[in-house]
Scaffold this active site. Structure first.
Site, PDB file in Angstrom:
ATOM      1  N   TYR A 262       0.761  -1.064  -0.124  1.00  0.00           N
ATOM      2  CA  TYR A 262       0.050   0.075  -0.132  1.00  0.00           C
ATOM      3  C   TYR A 262       0.932   1.016   0.015  1.00  0.00           C
ATOM      4  O   TYR A 262       0.470   2.340  -0.385  1.00  0.00           O
ATOM      5  CB  TYR A 262      -1.256   0.002   1.132  1.00  0.00           C
ATOM      6  CG  TYR A 262      -2.254  -0.676   0.837  1.00  0.00           C
ATOM      7  CD1 TYR A 262      -3.282  -0.197  -0.169  1.00  0.00           C
ATOM      8  CD2 TYR A 262      -2.264  -2.029   0.839  1.00  0.00           C
ATOM      9  CE1 TYR A 262      -4.471  -0.493  -0.470  1.00  0.00           C
ATOM     10  CE2 TYR A 262      -3.789  -2.856   0.590  1.00  0.00           C
ATOM     11  CZ  TYR A 262      -4.422  -2.203  -0.281  1.00  0.00           C
ATOM     12  OH  TYR A 262      -5.511  -2.539  -0.588  1.00  0.00           O
ATOM     13  N   HIS A 417      -6.127  -2.337   6.367  1.00  0.00           N
ATOM     14  CA  HIS A 417      -5.457  -3.609   5.648  1.00  0.00           C
ATOM     15  C   HIS A 417      -4.337  -4.332   6.654  1.00  0.00           C
ATOM     16  O   HIS A 417      -3.930  -5.236   6.003  1.00  0.00           O
ATOM     17  CB  HIS A 417      -4.715  -2.865   4.524  1.00  0.00           C
ATOM     18  CG  HIS A 417      -5.677  -2.495   3.557  1.00  0.00           C
ATOM     19  ND1 HIS A 417      -6.405  -3.199   2.740  1.00  0.00           N
ATOM     20  CD2 HIS A 417      -5.793  -1.092   2.935  1.00  0.00           C
ATOM     21  CE1 HIS A 417      -7.213  -2.288   1.930  1.00  0.00           C
ATOM     22  NE2 HIS A 417      -6.940  -1.301   2.160  1.00  0.00           N
TER      23      HIS A 417
END
Ligand SMILES: [Ca+2]
Ligand SMILES: [Ca+2]
Ligand SMILES: [Ca+2]
Ligand SMILES: [Mg+2]
Ligand SMILES: [Mg+2]
Ligand SMILES: [Mg+2]
Ligand SMILES: [Mg+2]
Lengths: 737, 737
Positions: A262, A417
């Site tokens: 990410y 996440h």
């Protein structure tokens, strides 16, 4: 609005381009055309793509699809191509490129105000062009650049039309129109903030710029509201806007709390808007914010990849993403040019084989051409997590030139996440996975797999503790698999030491994952001269308050060669459990009672041999598992694992060695060093004060490792009698014979 | 002794070296030292290896171990190093190399006569240095070369000692001492024959040379006796010796009946002895025997590899063996120098990166240095099997530069390493397996897996029909899995046509695998302009005499993406059957009754998409399988398959399309062309006269393929009404709309 005093109106009349590509940059680039192969090739490649698109004609279809569908992919290609075409217009000064951008923008202008929100309902923040505001923000980040490059090509009236009917309402829609998207601390918001900020810079709109930097004053969102991934939209005391997003997810050393996959995605809007600010409003110091954290972040990102340049799959990370990604071209070019012209970055740029078509890419191309590139050798690193770097962290312990790489995760939750994987690790040899982290359960942009979105198995398997190389207690994930609880805690570093080539150690504790149970894991990468290669010593000491079942899995790839223990294959395969990830594990083998104090398992992967040696409790059960139960759609890979189950234990210690050795070639059919150099592994002692383990080698030498469990100071003197011998040393650990 | 008239005593006094390296070769090599990088590097590499061994000292331990164990590996290294050292002595004229060879030979001489047969009992023909005569023969093939290179360095007395106490008794032991090994038609015997022949040439011993070329007159072996792999030692009418071994396993076009993996292994003794004969006794014409079959065999071997240069895993083949193998350096150098100096061979030699240290390697290095290399583009080929090329065969249909490669096997049994895999196929895209052949179940030289020998699962799984992409009837392998029966039969070519780029077809029949059932399989590689890539149309027509169950599996790698049919995952996995390979298959999914006339299955492998479209019978069951049941030691890979089961059928036809399409990149995360271009696949008609299938594309076009089932002539005119349309054409098949 807080902090708004930072934004004084800019003093000079704006020139264009100035957002990413600058007027001076264009001049320098044009002066060097035809002289720098890397740069010229990059121009040629971009030209080929854009010319093909121009030949195809512009299409701005009515939005309809999720990711992977035609309208989604078409609009995505549009903004990418517009940005490239605008750049080509500046570099080649061929008006066909400006016209292509202009025509496309006016097609969007013609439709935008009348567009309803996107018909697909899955997102917590639906866009107009795309199914989520996130993608609309991507659009604006690129289109702001495209607009900047053709700004002077347009008439004032044309600019007003575009700004009034497209850019400003677009910026409003993704900000004031979607505060639940724009005002978070989340990579989604970073994109939103950057998008609004970039168009603000091009339009010279200070109000929008304030909104981008500091967020919305009043977003009307309730605390505790969640998005469609289960992430919080807002927590107490939360700031908003670009600077807050820059503040929060990065530790001072540049570690990004969601992990490298990410970070790679998030870096682009961070960097591109910071560069826009650096070019237009250096007075605000966005690129230098938090002691150059963005440049540090680039290095962190590089260091969070394996020898092949693929990112470690921490949290929700899709395997295979690598330093070859276009975001990394931006990152490396930027860090080189706006940073310290570090020549080791040039070797990565050379591997990437392309550069940005701006002044930073020009500088990189020039330096490569001048032969300035030096190898980028990744160091062992220990990154703190959290805004202040004190919420646990991630250590990467490397031996040699990434020949062996241990990734030890003792971080915070990592936002929405994050995985429930406290004190978990993965291990790589030469970029090949030895002990794998599963990664995510998603096939990004592959529509046939749940529309390319997160699959149910991401929550039911990939995030669960049992999916990781760490301890699961009583078949329950860390924090009960509860995100709110997990978000309040982090593991703590005990110590980290990487100065010594013969032994590097990282040690951390976790007391919140299972209330009443303290987990203390110590991982030492040791290069002993009696061993061909370095090995990993893994010690997990558990201090419980009641009798529990502890499962410690090890997920390997490749082919089982040999075990020193007996086991049976069940006649029918059944799932190991019915929840918390256990429902996804088939049991392929179950050991009989272990007969010796330690056992071994040897396997081969990618033509290299490995042996796991582990100290045993008589009651231990060893199981072979395979992922895939309760997965009728084959959303999960059928990967193998071996698991130690130690039931009815309170205080206990798992000690293991992962030992890479030898190699096999299917071409020469030569098998070298297929046998472990270890004969036995014993825990001599393990209590609140000390843990002492002894490795006995096949040539009957002893390697003793002792850890001081209650004082990690480097100056403290210790003395311990263990295994009939007295050991004296200074510091947190002893390694000797 | 038959044929002995070929061997007249040689007329001139023997010079040395003359076996492989020649005196003139040495002169030319020495004149070019320092001028040819490829050659000089090869010398340097060999020198580094040999110098390291010399530094280590010579060890000739008392034989004790199987493959992988110390004494085995040490003796193996010894003969390899002796051959290299002898070559270095000639090239560099440094006596230390000659001394090393001499000392080693005398160590063997000192022990040989007193050595008992090897203590390990597994082989049908135990050696003395190694556990099988095969390895002893390897030793002699190399040592004969070593001896030749230092022949002149030794005194006549030394030579006599070596010949009397080592070489001659060694040659006798592996020939007259082990007729069951020496007198077969088998790659074992080829090594034995070559070994005896090569030492005969060096010693100038015509009696041994006759023995090598023509075998033993009376071997005393009973017909029908088998070796430890189940292969026959002797069948009626069998000749023996090197020429018979050259005659029998090679078809006139150079196909080797055991397949490329064993051909690669077998080629070395064939070539090296043929070269020895060419250099010393060109009058016998061994290299030219059977119309240059050895040189043709080199090309066949090259063409039986995939785009990455890895050999197709026909029969017992270990995956990963490739054109990089040292035997292929010999093959390519030899075919270049002793053949027609084909410049396309040079590109393979360049990839190999090394050359032989003899006159052929010198010629290759010179030609590469002179820039003569041209790309070797593998053609579509159809190789007949059997001594006369009329016992079925293997077709490799290629599209583009090995972009798509179909391997269709309709051959004879392939001796003891053959599989029960009539009309089976494998498919490759760019060298990646799309439909895999399992290969063997063995980990060659990996001692931890059954001593590196064939595992029980080779017989219970790898050889069985169900392990292959072909039809299994009533859960029984072809020929009932009986080697004696299988050895009497072969499939028959119906036709093969590869002249047309848009369609290439191979078609074959099998009537003996299941008495009463005729299998007729036709595979067409079609490039239709509406498709991005070529696809494979697969038609299996079955003409049975009673109602049977037909299983047609398809073994794929990678991740399931989507099916158009519903299926369920069993709660517990059970084996599909209890014998003939079925006991090794877990059933991971079972379809509900199929609803439409055709179904699809899409998967992704190595970042490329594939769709299998298949015509359905309403009663068909589709199953997902995984290898691994009844395999407690993990001797088998856990590979996936999808299987069509058609029960209670007599005459029936399976029609399928394997369609490669699109690509995915985990770096760009772009997904391209993830969808099949096919909407439906229907069998319009299938009987003794014609089989007609129709592909309906997603853009609603029809592609019709019709096969004339009873006449494959290219001139025959046909007319058929099918699916409401009348088709007229000439030749075995029609392809149109
Ligand atoms: Ca306790
Ligand atoms: Ca019939
Ligand atoms: Ca019939
Ligand atoms: Mg994970
Ligand atoms: Mg804490
Ligand atoms: Mg096979
Ligand atoms: Mg026949």
């Amino acid at each position: 609005m807080i902090c708004s005093f930072f934004i004084a109106p800019s003093l000079q009349a704006k020139e264009h381009p100035s957002l990413i590509l600058t007027k001076q940059g264009v001049k320098d680039i044009r002066a060097n055309l035809g002289k720098l192969p890397v740069f010229d090739n990059a121009v040629k490649q971009v030209q080929a793509q854009v010319d093909a698109e121009i030949a195809l004609g512009i299409d701005t279809p009515i939005p309809k699809d999720y990711s992977g569908g035609y309208t989604h992919e078409r609009h995505k290609l549009n903004f990418v191509m517009a940005q490239k075409a605008g750049t080509l217009y500046q570099i080649l000064q061929d008006e066909k490129y400006a016209k292509y951008v202009k025509d496309m923008l006016f097609q969007y202008e013609a439709m935008y105000l009348d567009l309803p929100v996107h018909p697909k309902p899955r997102s917590y923040a639906r866009g107009k062009i795309f199914w989520q505001c996130l993608n609309d923000s991507n659009w604006l980040v690129y289109m702001a650049q495209a607009y900047d490059t053709i700004y002077d090509y347009l008439t004032a009236a044309e600019r007003k039309t575009l700004e009034d009917n497209l850019f400003r309402p677009f910026a409003d829609f993704i900000s004031t129109g979607n505060p639940q998207f724009f005002n978070r601390i989340h990579n989604h918001s970073t994109w939103g903030n950057a998008a609004v900020g970039m168009i603000a810079l091009v339009m010279d709109d200070d109000e929008l710029l304030e909104r981008a930097l500091y967020g919305l004053d009043d977003d009307g969102i309730e605390f505790g509201t969640k998005d469609d991934d289960g992430g919080f939209l807002k927590v107490e005391g939360q700031k908003a806007g670009f600077l807050a997003n820059l503040e929060d997810p990065f530790s001072p050393s540049g570690y990004f709390t969601e992990g490298p996959y990410y970070q790679r995605y998030a870096m682009y809007p961070f960097l591109v808007f910071a560069l826009g600010m650096e070019n237009s409003r250096p007075d605000v110091g966005v690129l230098q914010h938090k002691d150059d954290v963005l440049i540090k972040g680039v290095y962190a990102l590089l260091n969070l990849s394996d020898k092949k340049g693929e990112f470690f799959a921490l949290n929700d990370g899709q395997k295979g993403m690598s330093l070859m990604a276009k975001e990394l071209v931006t990152a490396v070019n930027t860090a080189y040019y706006y940073g310290d012209q570090d020549p080791t970055l040039l070797s990565i740029a050379a591997d990437q084989g392309t550069v940005l078509l701006d002044q930073s890419g020009l500088a990189v191309a020039k330096a490569i051409e001048a032969g300035k590139a030096k190898p980028y050798v990744k160091p062992s690193v220990n990154y703190g997590d959290g805004p202040n770097g004190d919420q646990g962290g991630v250590a990467v312990v490397r031996y040699g030139d990434s020949d062996l790489e241990l990734v030890f995760k003792y971080s915070a939750q990592g936002l929405s996440h994050g995985h429930y994987d406290k004190l978990s690790y993965s291990l790589f040899e030469g970029g090949d996975e030895v002990a794998q982290d599963y990664g995510l359960s998603r096939f990004v942009n592959i529509e046939k797999k749940g529309g390319g979105n997160y699959l149910p198995e991401n929550a039911s398997w990939a995030k669960q503790t049992i999916a990781h190389n760490t301890v699961t207690q009583n078949e329950t994930s860390h924090f009960g698999g509860d995100y709110a609880t997990g978000s309040q805690h982090h593991s703590d570093l005990y110590f980290y030491e990487s100065n010594n080539d013969a032994v590097q150690v990282v040690s951390a504790t976790e007391v919140n994952a299972y209330p009443g149970t303290k987990l203390h894991r110590t991982m030492a990468v040791i290069k002993d001269e009696g061993f061909e290669k370095p090995f990993l010593l893994d010690i997990v000491r558990i201090d419980g308050s009641k009798r529990n079942q502890y499962d410690l899995p090890f997920y390997f790839n490749g082919q089982v060669l040999e075990t020193t223990f007996d086991y049976e294959q069940p006649e029918k395969l059944a799932a190991l459990g019915d929840k918390n990830g256990y429902q996804h594990l088939w049991v392929e083998g179950v050991s009989k009672p272990l007969k010796s104090d330690s056992w071994q398992f040897t396997w081969i992967n990618e033509a290299k041999y490995y042996t796991l040696t582990s100290s045993a409790d008589k009651a231990d059960q060893v199981m072979f598992t395979r992922i895939g139960a309760n997965d009728p759609l084959f959303n999960l890979r059928r990967d193998a694992g071996i698991m130690i189950r130690r039931d009815k234990s309170k205080d206990t210690t798992f000690a293991s060695v992962i030992e890479p050795h030898g190699a096999y070639s299917p071409v020469t059919e030569l098998s070298l060093n297929a046998n472990s150099s270890i004969n036995a592994l014993d825990v001599l002692q393990s209590d609140d004060d000390y843990t002492a383990v002894k490795i006995t080698t096949v040539d009957d030498r002893s390697i003793v490792f002792i850890l001081a469990n209650s004082d990690a100071s480097t100056s403290k003197k210790h003395k311990l009698k263990a295994g009939g011998k007295t050991y004296k040393w200074k510091g947190a650990y002893y390694l000797g014979s």
